[in-house]
Design an enzyme around this catalytic site. Structure first.
Site, short mmCIF file in Angstrom:
data_model
loop_
_atom_site.label_atom_id
_atom_site.label_comp_id
_atom_site.label_asym_id
_atom_site.label_seq_id
_atom_site.Cartn_x
_atom_site.Cartn_y
_atom_site.Cartn_z
CD GLU A 212 -2.11 0.04 -8.27
OE1 GLU A 212 -2.06 -0.95 -8.91
OE2 GLU A 212 -1.53 0.55 -7.87
CG ASP B 192 0.63 4.54 0.54
OD1 ASP B 192 1.18 3.87 -0.77
OD2 ASP B 192 -0.06 3.47 0.69
#
Length: 265
Positions: free
Chosen positions: A47, A58
Protein backbone atom coordinates in the site's frame (compact mmCIF):
# COMPACT_ATOMS: atom_id res chain seq x y z
CA UNK A 1 -9.49 -14.03 -14.71
CA UNK A 2 -8.77 -13.51 -11.01
CA UNK A 3 -7.15 -10.17 -10.17
CA UNK A 4 -4.00 -9.82 -8.09
CA UNK A 5 -5.81 -8.66 -4.94
CA UNK A 6 -8.43 -11.39 -5.22
CA UNK A 7 -5.68 -14.00 -5.66
CA UNK A 8 -4.05 -12.97 -2.38
CA UNK A 9 -7.22 -13.47 -0.37
CA UNK A 10 -8.07 -16.72 -2.17
CA UNK A 11 -5.30 -18.43 -0.19
CA UNK A 12 -7.43 -20.01 2.51
CA UNK A 13 -6.23 -20.28 6.08
CA UNK A 14 -3.73 -17.43 5.82
CA UNK A 15 -4.14 -13.79 6.74
CA UNK A 16 -2.72 -11.30 4.24
CA UNK A 17 0.00 -8.93 5.41
CA UNK A 18 -0.54 -5.48 3.89
CA UNK A 19 2.46 -3.19 4.27
CA UNK A 20 2.18 0.60 3.94
CA UNK A 21 4.84 3.10 2.92
CA UNK A 22 4.60 6.69 1.74
CA UNK A 23 5.57 6.98 -1.93
CA UNK A 24 8.59 9.24 -2.32
CA UNK A 25 9.65 9.05 1.34
CA UNK A 26 12.35 10.22 1.84
CA UNK A 27 13.10 10.40 -1.91
CA UNK A 28 12.29 8.50 -5.09
CA UNK A 29 15.19 6.03 -5.12
CA UNK A 30 15.01 5.21 -1.41
CA UNK A 31 11.25 4.80 -1.69
CA UNK A 32 11.79 2.14 -4.36
CA UNK A 33 14.31 0.37 -2.13
CA UNK A 34 11.82 0.45 0.75
CA UNK A 35 9.07 -1.06 -1.39
CA UNK A 36 11.35 -3.84 -2.60
CA UNK A 37 12.47 -4.58 0.97
CA UNK A 38 8.83 -4.88 2.08
CA UNK A 39 8.17 -7.28 -0.79
CA UNK A 40 11.31 -9.30 -0.04
CA UNK A 41 10.21 -9.58 3.60
CA UNK A 42 6.94 -11.19 2.52
CA UNK A 43 4.41 -8.38 2.09
CA UNK A 44 1.30 -9.75 0.35
CA UNK A 45 -0.16 -6.38 -0.69
CA UNK A 46 1.85 -3.17 -0.94
CA UNK A 47 0.00 0.00 0.00
CA UNK A 48 1.50 3.30 -1.15
CA UNK A 49 0.40 6.41 0.65
CA UNK A 50 0.21 9.29 -1.83
CA UNK A 51 1.81 12.21 0.05
CA UNK A 52 -0.56 15.05 0.84
CA UNK A 53 -0.11 18.33 2.69
CA UNK A 54 -3.09 17.79 5.01
CA UNK A 55 -3.49 14.03 5.64
CA UNK A 56 -6.38 14.21 8.10
CA UNK A 57 -6.51 10.45 8.76
CA UNK A 58 -2.83 10.12 9.60
CA UNK A 59 -0.95 10.47 12.85
CA UNK A 60 2.38 12.28 13.32
CA UNK A 61 4.60 9.44 12.07
CA UNK A 62 2.97 9.29 8.64
CA UNK A 63 2.53 13.07 8.51
CA UNK A 64 6.31 13.43 8.84
CA UNK A 65 6.77 10.89 6.03
CA UNK A 66 4.41 12.93 3.84
CA UNK A 67 6.44 16.04 4.65
CA UNK A 68 9.70 14.31 3.69
CA UNK A 69 8.23 13.09 0.41
CA UNK A 70 6.85 16.52 -0.49
CA UNK A 71 10.14 18.18 0.49
CA UNK A 72 11.91 15.94 -2.04
CA UNK A 73 9.52 17.25 -4.73
CA UNK A 74 7.45 14.07 -5.04
CA UNK A 75 4.67 14.56 -7.61
CA UNK A 76 2.14 12.19 -9.18
CA UNK A 77 4.65 11.68 -12.01
CA UNK A 78 7.23 10.59 -9.43
CA UNK A 79 4.76 8.23 -7.79
CA UNK A 80 3.72 6.55 -11.03
CA UNK A 81 7.42 6.12 -11.90
CA UNK A 82 7.98 4.44 -8.52
CA UNK A 83 5.04 2.12 -9.10
CA UNK A 84 6.26 1.18 -12.58
CA UNK A 85 9.65 0.18 -11.20
CA UNK A 86 8.14 -1.80 -8.33
CA UNK A 87 5.70 -3.48 -10.71
CA UNK A 88 8.62 -4.56 -12.92
CA UNK A 89 10.17 -6.10 -9.80
CA UNK A 90 7.13 -8.00 -8.50
CA UNK A 91 3.56 -9.07 -9.17
CA UNK A 92 2.54 -8.20 -5.59
CA UNK A 93 -0.73 -6.20 -5.64
CA UNK A 94 -0.25 -2.45 -5.29
CA UNK A 95 -2.83 -0.18 -3.65
CA UNK A 96 -2.90 3.60 -3.33
CA UNK A 97 -4.17 5.36 -0.23
CA UNK A 98 -4.80 8.91 -1.34
CA UNK A 99 -6.97 11.98 -0.82
CA UNK A 100 -9.50 13.23 -3.33
CA UNK A 101 -7.78 16.56 -4.01
CA UNK A 102 -4.80 14.75 -5.55
CA UNK A 103 -7.09 12.85 -7.93
CA UNK A 104 -9.20 15.92 -8.74
CA UNK A 105 -6.20 18.10 -9.57
CA UNK A 106 -4.81 15.43 -11.90
CA UNK A 107 -8.18 14.73 -13.46
CA UNK A 108 -10.16 11.68 -12.37
CA UNK A 109 -9.92 9.80 -15.65
CA UNK A 110 -6.26 10.66 -16.16
CA UNK A 111 -5.31 9.63 -12.62
CA UNK A 112 -6.99 6.24 -12.88
CA UNK A 113 -5.68 5.63 -16.40
CA UNK A 114 -2.11 6.36 -15.30
CA UNK A 115 -2.55 4.22 -12.19
CA UNK A 116 -3.79 1.35 -14.34
CA UNK A 117 -0.93 1.71 -16.81
CA UNK A 118 1.62 1.78 -13.97
CA UNK A 119 0.22 -1.41 -12.42
CA UNK A 120 -1.97 -0.23 -9.53
CA UNK A 121 -4.63 -2.74 -8.44
CA UNK A 122 -6.71 -0.77 -5.93
CA UNK A 123 -7.27 2.79 -4.74
CA UNK A 124 -8.65 3.97 -1.40
CA UNK A 125 -9.70 7.64 -1.29
CA UNK A 126 -9.51 8.35 2.44
CA UNK A 127 -11.66 11.49 2.52
CA UNK A 128 -14.32 10.50 -0.02
CA UNK A 129 -17.75 9.59 1.41
CA UNK A 130 -19.26 6.60 -0.34
CA UNK A 131 -22.33 8.71 -1.14
CA UNK A 132 -20.15 10.95 -3.34
CA UNK A 133 -18.06 8.22 -4.94
CA UNK A 134 -20.09 7.28 -8.02
CA UNK A 135 -17.82 8.97 -10.58
CA UNK A 136 -14.64 7.70 -8.96
CA UNK A 137 -16.02 4.17 -8.56
CA UNK A 138 -17.17 4.10 -12.19
CA UNK A 139 -13.76 5.29 -13.37
CA UNK A 140 -12.05 2.68 -11.20
CA UNK A 141 -14.21 -0.02 -12.76
CA UNK A 142 -13.44 1.32 -16.25
CA UNK A 143 -9.74 0.73 -15.67
CA UNK A 144 -10.00 -2.49 -13.67
CA UNK A 145 -8.98 -0.91 -10.37
CA UNK A 146 -10.63 -2.03 -7.13
CA UNK A 147 -12.31 0.83 -5.19
CA UNK A 148 -11.46 0.19 -1.54
CA UNK A 149 -13.38 1.83 1.31
CA UNK A 150 -12.88 2.49 5.00
CA UNK A 151 -15.33 1.20 7.61
CA UNK A 152 -15.20 2.58 11.15
CA UNK A 153 -16.85 1.85 14.48
CA UNK A 154 -19.25 4.73 13.87
CA UNK A 155 -20.39 3.44 10.45
CA UNK A 156 -24.10 2.65 10.62
CA UNK A 157 -25.42 -0.66 9.31
CA UNK A 158 -27.35 1.19 6.60
CA UNK A 159 -24.25 3.04 5.44
CA UNK A 160 -22.24 -0.15 5.61
CA UNK A 161 -24.60 -1.76 3.12
CA UNK A 162 -23.99 1.17 0.76
CA UNK A 163 -20.22 0.80 1.14
CA UNK A 164 -20.40 -2.93 0.47
CA UNK A 165 -22.29 -2.31 -2.77
CA UNK A 166 -19.54 0.01 -4.03
CA UNK A 167 -16.45 -1.77 -2.70
CA UNK A 168 -14.20 -4.28 -4.44
CA UNK A 169 -10.99 -6.00 -3.40
CA UNK A 170 -11.32 -5.73 0.38
CA UNK A 171 -12.65 -3.47 3.10
CA UNK A 172 -10.27 -1.50 5.32
CA UNK A 173 -11.55 -1.73 8.90
CA UNK A 174 -10.34 1.14 11.09
CA UNK A 175 -9.55 -0.45 14.44
CA UNK A 176 -9.69 2.72 16.54
CA UNK A 177 -11.31 6.12 16.67
CA UNK A 178 -8.73 8.74 15.73
CA UNK A 179 -5.68 8.78 13.48
CA UNK A 180 -3.06 6.23 12.47
CA UNK A 181 -0.28 5.24 14.86
CA UNK A 182 0.97 2.27 16.86
CA UNK A 183 -1.07 1.12 19.89
CA UNK A 184 -0.37 -1.33 22.71
CA UNK A 185 -3.30 -3.66 22.02
CA UNK A 186 -6.03 -4.35 19.49
CA UNK A 187 -9.17 -2.71 20.88
CA UNK A 188 -12.10 -5.04 21.62
CA UNK A 189 -14.23 -2.60 19.64
CA UNK A 190 -12.18 -3.46 16.54
CA UNK A 191 -13.03 -7.14 16.89
CA UNK A 192 -16.69 -6.28 17.44
CA UNK A 193 -16.56 -4.19 14.25
CA UNK A 194 -15.07 -7.15 12.40
CA UNK A 195 -17.96 -9.37 13.43
CA UNK A 196 -20.52 -6.70 12.53
CA UNK A 197 -19.09 -6.09 9.07
CA UNK A 198 -18.79 -9.83 8.45
CA UNK A 199 -22.57 -10.12 8.73
CA UNK A 200 -22.94 -7.65 5.83
CA UNK A 201 -20.48 -8.96 3.24
CA UNK A 202 -18.28 -11.76 1.97
CA UNK A 203 -15.58 -9.27 0.93
CA UNK A 204 -12.20 -9.81 2.61
CA UNK A 205 -11.80 -7.72 5.76
CA UNK A 206 -8.45 -6.18 6.69
CA UNK A 207 -7.83 -4.42 10.01
CA UNK A 208 -5.60 -1.35 10.14
CA UNK A 209 -4.69 1.63 12.38
CA UNK A 210 -2.54 0.64 15.36
CA UNK A 211 -1.37 -2.81 14.22
CA UNK A 212 2.36 -3.09 14.99
CA UNK A 213 3.27 -6.37 16.75
CA UNK A 214 2.99 -10.12 16.04
CA UNK A 215 0.60 -10.33 18.99
CA UNK A 216 -1.71 -7.82 17.30
CA UNK A 217 -1.65 -9.95 14.15
CA UNK A 218 -2.45 -13.11 16.10
CA UNK A 219 -5.38 -11.40 17.82
CA UNK A 220 -6.78 -10.30 14.45
CA UNK A 221 -6.26 -13.78 13.00
CA UNK A 222 -8.09 -15.48 15.83
CA UNK A 223 -10.97 -13.04 15.38
CA UNK A 224 -11.26 -14.03 11.72
CA UNK A 225 -9.64 -11.09 9.92
CA UNK A 226 -8.60 -11.77 6.34
CA UNK A 227 -5.73 -9.31 6.51
CA UNK A 228 -3.81 -6.85 8.67
CA UNK A 229 -2.53 -3.45 7.55
CA UNK A 230 0.67 -2.08 9.07
CA UNK A 231 1.77 1.47 8.37
CA UNK A 232 3.15 3.60 11.20
CA UNK A 233 5.45 0.84 12.49
CA UNK A 234 6.99 0.49 9.02
CA UNK A 235 7.33 4.23 8.53
CA UNK A 236 8.93 4.45 11.99
CA UNK A 237 11.66 2.02 10.86
CA UNK A 238 12.24 4.21 7.81
CA UNK A 239 12.48 7.33 9.95
CA UNK A 240 14.97 5.78 12.37
CA UNK A 241 17.28 4.75 9.52
CA UNK A 242 17.17 7.79 7.24
CA UNK A 243 20.96 8.09 7.39
CA UNK A 244 21.59 4.41 6.62
CA UNK A 245 19.47 2.97 3.78
CA UNK A 246 21.22 -0.42 3.96
CA UNK A 247 20.29 -0.84 7.63
CA UNK A 248 16.80 0.42 6.79
CA UNK A 249 16.29 -2.31 4.21
CA UNK A 250 17.61 -4.98 6.56
CA UNK A 251 15.37 -3.86 9.44
CA UNK A 252 12.32 -3.67 7.15
CA UNK A 253 12.86 -7.17 5.78
CA UNK A 254 13.35 -8.55 9.27
CA UNK A 255 10.26 -6.82 10.69
CA UNK A 256 7.97 -7.81 7.83
CA UNK A 257 9.23 -11.39 7.98
CA UNK A 258 8.28 -11.65 11.66
CA UNK A 259 4.86 -10.08 11.07
CA UNK A 260 4.25 -12.26 8.02
CA UNK A 261 5.04 -15.38 10.04
CA UNK A 262 2.41 -14.36 12.59
CA UNK A 263 -0.08 -13.77 9.78
CA UNK A 264 0.42 -17.30 8.49
CA UNK A 265 -0.16 -19.06 11.81
Amino acid sequence: MMGRIESVFAKKGKSAFIGFTVAGDPDKETSIRIAKALIDGGTDILEFGVPFSDPVADGPTIQRADDRALASCTTPDTIFAIVREVRAYSEVPIVFLTYYNTIYRRGIDRFYLEAHEAGVDGILVADMPVEESDEVAATAEKYGIDPIFLVTQTTSNERMDTIVRHARGYLYLVSVLGVTGARKTVAPEALALLNRVRSHTDLPLAIGFGISTPEHVTTCNLAGADGVIVGSAIVDIVEKNLGNPDAMEQDLRRYVSVMKKAAEQ
